[in-house]
Each structure stands twice: as structure tokens, then as C-alpha cells.
Scaffold this motif. Sequence first.
Motif, PDB file in Angstrom:
ATOM      1  N   MET A   1       1.352  -9.021   9.076  1.00 56.54           N
ATOM      2  CA  MET A   1       1.781  -8.721   7.727  1.00 56.54           C
ATOM      3  C   MET A   1       0.869  -9.440   6.732  1.00 56.54           C
ATOM      4  N   LYS A   2       0.655  -8.800   5.603  1.00 54.16           N
ATOM      5  CA  LYS A   2      -0.087  -9.445   4.526  1.00 54.16           C
ATOM      6  C   LYS A   2       0.737  -9.360   3.262  1.00 54.16           C
ATOM      7  N   LYS A   3       0.586 -10.350   2.407  1.00 51.28           N
ATOM      8  CA  LYS A   3       1.303 -10.370   1.134  1.00 51.28           C
ATOM      9  C   LYS A   3       0.403  -9.785   0.061  1.00 51.28           C
ATOM     10  N   VAL A   4       0.990  -8.929  -0.773  1.00 51.08           N
ATOM     11  CA  VAL A   4       0.248  -8.247  -1.830  1.00 51.08           C
ATOM     12  C   VAL A   4       0.926  -8.546  -3.162  1.00 51.08           C
TER      13      VAL A   4
ATOM     14  N   ILE B   1      -4.511  -1.062  -2.386  1.00 49.57           N
ATOM     15  CA  ILE B   1      -4.513  -2.505  -2.151  1.00 49.57           C
ATOM     16  C   ILE B   1      -5.962  -2.960  -2.085  1.00 49.57           C
ATOM     17  N   MET B   2      -6.290  -3.927  -2.935  1.00 47.96           N
ATOM     18  CA  MET B   2      -7.646  -4.468  -2.998  1.00 47.96           C
ATOM     19  C   MET B   2      -7.604  -5.942  -2.608  1.00 47.96           C
ATOM     20  N   SER B   3      -8.743  -6.464  -2.199  1.00 49.15           N
ATOM     21  CA  SER B   3      -8.846  -7.883  -1.870  1.00 49.15           C
ATOM     22  C   SER B   3      -9.755  -8.555  -2.876  1.00 49.15           C
TER      23      SER B   3
ATOM     24  N   VAL C   1      -8.519 -15.537  -0.132  1.00 50.00           N
ATOM     25  CA  VAL C   1      -8.479 -14.096  -0.354  1.00 50.00           C
ATOM     26  C   VAL C   1      -7.070 -13.726  -0.799  1.00 50.00           C
ATOM     27  N   VAL C   2      -6.994 -12.969  -1.882  1.00 50.99           N
ATOM     28  CA  VAL C   2      -5.724 -12.526  -2.438  1.00 50.99           C
ATOM     29  C   VAL C   2      -5.713 -11.003  -2.412  1.00 50.99           C
ATOM     30  N   HIS C   3      -4.627 -10.419  -1.915  1.00 53.30           N
ATOM     31  CA  HIS C   3      -4.477  -8.963  -1.888  1.00 53.30           C
ATOM     32  C   HIS C   3      -3.698  -8.552  -3.135  1.00 53.30           C
ATOM     33  N   VAL C   4      -4.200  -7.512  -3.814  1.00 48.40           N
ATOM     34  CA  VAL C   4      -3.637  -7.094  -5.102  1.00 48.40           C
ATOM     35  C   VAL C   4      -3.530  -5.574  -5.153  1.00 48.40           C
TER      36      VAL C   4
END
Length: 75
Positions: free
Chosen positions: A1-4, A39-41, A53-56
Motif C-alpha cells: 500500500m502507498k499513501k497518497v 497519482i504522481m510522485s 518521495v511523496v505521492h500526490v
Amino acid sequence: MKKVIVFFNAEPIAVVSVMKGITSILRTYPNGQDVHLPIMSAGFPSLTGDHKVVHVASDRDLSSDEILEAAKKLS
């Protein structure tokens, strides 16, 4: 899982968890129109050599300062 971190419409910033293969988030405007937010990084290097790295996902253009500020606020 990744947080966005999700920036959508005039709503407060939200964080959602998605599976790693997911590439967009579905949101609905008040008028009923659905939109898929890609979803972009965003990467942020630090002076110590760390790299965060932040997912947005967003329905508008964001500056790197806006993303970094939101990530700091939500972490």
C-alpha cells in the motif's frame, strides 16, 4: 500500500491508502462530474542525503512548496 495526498476541489487535504499498482483516484465534483486524478510522485532531497518521495493526486497545478508543506503537516 502507498499513501497518497489528495488535493481536490475546495476540500481539505486528505490522505488515502491505495495498492501499489493503482495509478489514479476517482473523485466526484458537487455537480456530479467524475474525474480520475492521476497519482504522481514528487521527490524531495535533503541536505543530509535523504530522499523523500511523496505521492500526490490533484485536480489542479501544485507547487513543490505546497506539496512539501502538506506532507510535513500530515506526517
